[in-house]
Design a protein around this motif. Structure first.
Motif, PDB file in Angstrom:
ATOM      1  N   ALA A 408       0.839  -1.205   0.000  1.00 12.12           N
ATOM      2  CA  ALA A 408       0.000   0.000   0.000  1.00 12.12           C
ATOM      3  C   ALA A 408       0.871   1.251   0.000  1.00 12.12           C
ATOM      4  CB  ALA A 408      -0.932  -0.016   1.207  1.00 12.12           C
ATOM      5  N   LYS A 409       1.935   1.229   0.829  1.00 12.29           N
ATOM      6  CA  LYS A 409       2.844   2.386   0.883  1.00 12.29           C
ATOM      7  C   LYS A 409       3.456   2.665  -0.486  1.00 12.29           C
ATOM      8  CE  LYS A 409       4.303   2.132   5.609  1.00 12.29           C
ATOM      9  NZ  LYS A 409       5.118   1.147   6.338  1.00 12.29           N
ATOM     10  N   GLY A 411       2.076   2.118  -3.190  1.00 10.36           N
ATOM     11  CA  GLY A 411       1.012   2.413  -4.156  1.00 10.36           C
ATOM     12  C   GLY A 411       0.807   1.291  -5.168  1.00 10.36           C
ATOM     13  N   ASN A 413      -1.037  -2.132  -6.340  1.00  8.94           N
ATOM     14  CA  ASN A 413      -2.230  -2.936  -6.134  1.00  8.94           C
ATOM     15  C   ASN A 413      -1.865  -4.421  -6.118  1.00  8.94           C
ATOM     16  OD1 ASN A 413      -5.023  -3.338  -5.812  1.00  8.94           O
ATOM     17  ND2 ASN A 413      -5.214  -3.854  -7.992  1.00  8.94           N
ATOM     18  N   GLU A 434       5.431  -3.082 -11.750  1.00  5.00           N
ATOM     19  CA  GLU A 434       5.554  -2.444 -10.432  1.00  5.00           C
ATOM     20  C   GLU A 434       6.470  -3.212  -9.494  1.00  5.00           C
ATOM     21  OE1 GLU A 434       1.697   0.038  -9.802  1.00  5.00           O
ATOM     22  OE2 GLU A 434       1.171  -2.079  -9.639  1.00  5.00           O
ATOM     23  N   LYS A 437       9.359  -1.187  -7.191  1.00  8.54           N
ATOM     24  CA  LYS A 437       8.932  -0.406  -6.031  1.00  8.54           C
ATOM     25  C   LYS A 437       8.279  -1.271  -4.968  1.00  8.54           C
ATOM     26  CE  LYS A 437       4.822   1.471  -8.354  1.00  8.54           C
ATOM     27  NZ  LYS A 437       4.009   2.639  -8.642  1.00  8.54           N
ATOM     28  N   SER A 441       9.882  -1.545  -1.151  1.00 11.51           N
ATOM     29  CA  SER A 441       9.055  -1.224   0.007  1.00 11.51           C
ATOM     30  C   SER A 441       8.978  -2.412   0.977  1.00 11.51           C
ATOM     31  CB  SER A 441       7.660  -0.817  -0.474  1.00 11.51           C
ATOM     32  OG  SER A 441       6.841  -0.480   0.606  1.00 11.51           O
TER      33      SER A 441
ATOM     34  N   ILE B 397      -6.275  -0.214  -3.807  1.00 10.17           N
ATOM     35  CA  ILE B 397      -5.025  -0.352  -3.057  1.00 10.17           C
ATOM     36  C   ILE B 397      -5.303  -0.192  -1.567  1.00 10.17           C
ATOM     37  CG2 ILE B 397      -2.790   0.760  -2.640  1.00 10.17           C
ATOM     38  CD1 ILE B 397      -2.712   1.406  -5.634  1.00 10.17           C
ATOM     39  N   GLY B 398      -4.720  -1.074  -0.766  1.00 11.29           N
ATOM     40  CA  GLY B 398      -4.814  -0.898   0.671  1.00 11.29           C
ATOM     41  C   GLY B 398      -5.895  -1.694   1.385  1.00 11.29           C
TER      42      GLY B 398
END
Lengths: 448, 448
Positions: A408-409, A411, A413, A434, A437, A441, B397-398
């Motif tokens: 989540a940090k 970004g 999904n 993705e 990143k 993270s 997300i999240g």
């Protein structure tokens, strides 16, 4: 007693072989030595095995092969000269090349004989060098060592009867230097393992002699907790279990062939990954079991090139046999699936997309539509898989939270989570674009 | 035009039937009315259907059944008297009970005829009551309505040709009151649906007449976002999609039979769940598609009684067909699995443990050991499954972070996560004993 295996970069030239000599001399337990063919000396260099394949191919096709032959010979003679060894070693190597080229029978058998020259010559050179240095070293041919394999050129499988024979190597005096990568069939044909097969030989010898440790010398200090191309200077792993190693290897860790270790794993022999260029570093120890430590995550691995197929069908979960039928289509089409998570009216199948051509896709999708009468079927390519690996992960409260907050940090999904099927890993699926990143993270969350 | 179905509690006594009358009168679009058999009036009461089953069983066994018969008749006569209806209705009901008891042929057919009396009588009483109240109401027998079903007593399936016939109900004048729960075979035998089958009838009629809405009147104001026995006064769901409903129903939401809705779903008819005791409340609307809203989670469902079987085998993922073979054993043994998440060298199968006896367990485990030669196989009973449900959940997300932190805050270990196989839900597996605190924590995170 230890088995020490030296990879291609460790025997690439005289300088490296000198280091190998010092490593062997420094520990009297290093009695069984297994060597690869000379590897690259610099990034554009050609590995000996590739030179030999080129030679064999040219020879087979009736093309001019003299140039290939002389590059092979030159590479060996350079090493021999630099090590100031007796030239009789070179004569022996030249003789074995000639014999290999004249092997009768199917192409694959001759090719196997030619490919094996790299490892075989490495072993001859190293034993001559060790002798020259005053160590009691002996070249042992795999046939003499007892490595009896199935007659499948390029994909030999060790036969169970080998191990007792190998155990009797204990009776031999001195340091035994054995070429990796090949064995002999019952009929006496030379047959190679799959590529990277020196690891297999090392592991077989370790299992056969019931070594106290199998040392795998390569050119890195240790296994890293994450891909160093994605995270700069990541933490080193000092100890991990076979299971953890398997999970990390699956998704992109390629320090070595994890399957090569099966014989050693079966005998619960600890494996130590060490650096020929920095033998003082402790390396990474791979063991059957380890003490529960506080940090339950040892590494994060990732790999791209996955594909997912999603199907939905109303009332799927009432249809006994649906999942089996879907997987049956994959089996029929020769696609090995990696995961098959399912919901109530939905099921996904995750697999590597390497051999999943557009044509294959068409055929699989059509069969699913026709045979399973699903409501929807869709394909998602360019999927990356991330494995968060660690023994005890399943029983630790909060690991899933830590991992999911890292996504989540960043970004990112999460397309897919699979936790609980393996006791030592959590799997995440995300878009391949993705991956960096997400990994960065996750690394920050778990290791910093 | 709407189809309104009234459940057992809505037709349990005269007072409830009066409410039903008012509801029908208040909306001229309510042309097609489907009714259940009288349900419980108070918590220890006996449902009409159970009274009828007792009657049928006693009759069949040659036992004294007069007392059963009179309780059935008394229950109906009480309603009729309180509604001040003409006693000819009671005569009709008594006549149909007599006919049902004298049905020839197999036991199941007679039982079906006896069980159907509850709904059939409800429909007769309601239409008489509506007529008495000055509404143009008519009792329509399912055969006349065109509900043609397969000849499977207690488990009738609607035949496709029914729908055209049902559509012609539009030609009939007035309000049509149709008993739920049964249809007729091509041969003219009365056959009942599975239990709870009035919902099936309502859904079939709605699909057949292509209703603008199918109203399902029950005794709750709406579907709740979480089980009200676990969380006090939970939020109501105003709108949800068929898919969301399916996922919620799967794990413990039992407002109604979600499978009953299939015919209505196929025609994309909106379903509204309303309360007979509070018809002004908007209820919960179930639709094929809804606008994307900010809140991606609509509900949290949970159910216990799951079991997981875990197998591990070194190099499992290289073995084409392993997963299929494992699921094949489940299929052979007649166990429908819910999920089958797999790792590299591990695979789990999740299923309901209701019919998984110790004997069955033994047989499954032995077959897996012998046929698949796995390294380990273990069973974990008392597993609870939690579904976090919402359209768009997969693309937000999240959400995974929010859910996993809720578990961590509650101190609950997550045994299993399965996300991504369904587009509208995330599944978690935990120990059944921790279900309440997990659900409460999830509810706080997502709804407070």
């Amino acid at each position: 007693m230890k088995v020490a295996k030296f990879g291609g970069s460790s025997v690439a030239n005289a300088e490296q072989l000198t280091k190998v000599g010092n490593i062997i001399r420094s520990d009297q337990d290093r009695k069984f030595i297994v060597v690869s063919a000379p590897g690259k000396r610099f990034s554009d260099d050609i590995k000996m095995t590739d030179m030999l394949i080129a030679l064999g191919t040219a020879y087979h096709n009736g093309e001019a092969y003299e140039e290939n032959l002389s590059s092979v010979k030159n590479r060996f003679s350079e090493i021999i000269e630099e090590l100031k060894l007796d030239l009789s070693v070179l004569d022996e190597i030249e003789h074995s090349i000639k014999s290999a080229l004249s092997v009768e029978g199917p192409l694959e058998s001759r090719m196997d004989a030619i490919k094996a020259i790299g490892e075989d010559s490495s072993a001859k050179i190293l034993s001559a060098y060790l002798t020259d240095q005053g160590l009691p070293a002996f070249y042992i041919n795999p046939q003499e060592a007892g490595i009896i394999v199935s007659n499948e050129p390029g994909n030999a499988q060790i036969l169970p009867e080998s191990f007792d024979k190998i155990y009797s190597l204990h009776e031999k005096e001195g340091i035994l230097v054995i070429p990796g990568f090949f064995g002999y069939s019952k009929e006496g044909n030379l047959v190679t393992f799959s590529r990277g097969g020196s690891d297999i030989t090392g592991s077989i010898i370790a299992a056969g002699v019931k070594a106290e440790m199998y040392e795998n010398f390569t050119d890195v200090d240790s296994v890293y907790s994450v891909n160093p191309n994605i995270v700069r200077n990541p933490k080193e792993i000092t100890i991990l279990t076979y299971k953890e190693m398997r999970e990390l290897s699956y998704a992109g860790f390629s320090v070595f062939h994890d399957e090569a270790l099966i014989p050693a794993f079966r005998e619960k022999i600890p494996v130590c990954i060490k650096n020929t260029n920095n033998p003082e570093a402790p390396g990474t120890l791979v063991v059957a079991e380890k003490e529960a430590s506080e940090k339950c995550v040892v590494g994060i691995a990732s790999d791209t090139g996955f594909c997912s197929l999603y199907v939905s069908k109303f009332l799927m979960n009432r249809e006994i046999g649906f999942g089996r039928k879907l997987l049956n289509i994959f089996e029929d089409e020769g696609i090995s699936f990696e995961h098959a998570p399912s919901g109530i009216d939905d099921m996904s199948v995750i697999f590597r997309d390497k051999r999943f051509t557009a044509e294959k896709e068409n055929s699989v999708v059509n069969r699913i539509k026709e045979e399973l009468r699903v409501d929807t079927v869709s394909i998602h390519r360019d999927l990356a898989v991330i494995m968060v690996v660690g023994e005890g992960l399943v029983n630790t409260i909060g690991v899933a939270e830590k991992a999911t907050s890292a996504f989540a940090k960043a970004g990112v999904n999460i397309e897919m989570i699979n936790q609980g099927s393996s006791e030592v890993s959590m799997m995440f699926g995300i878009n391949a674009s993705e991956i960096d990143k997400a990994i960065q993270s996750l690394y920050t969350s778990f290791f910093e």
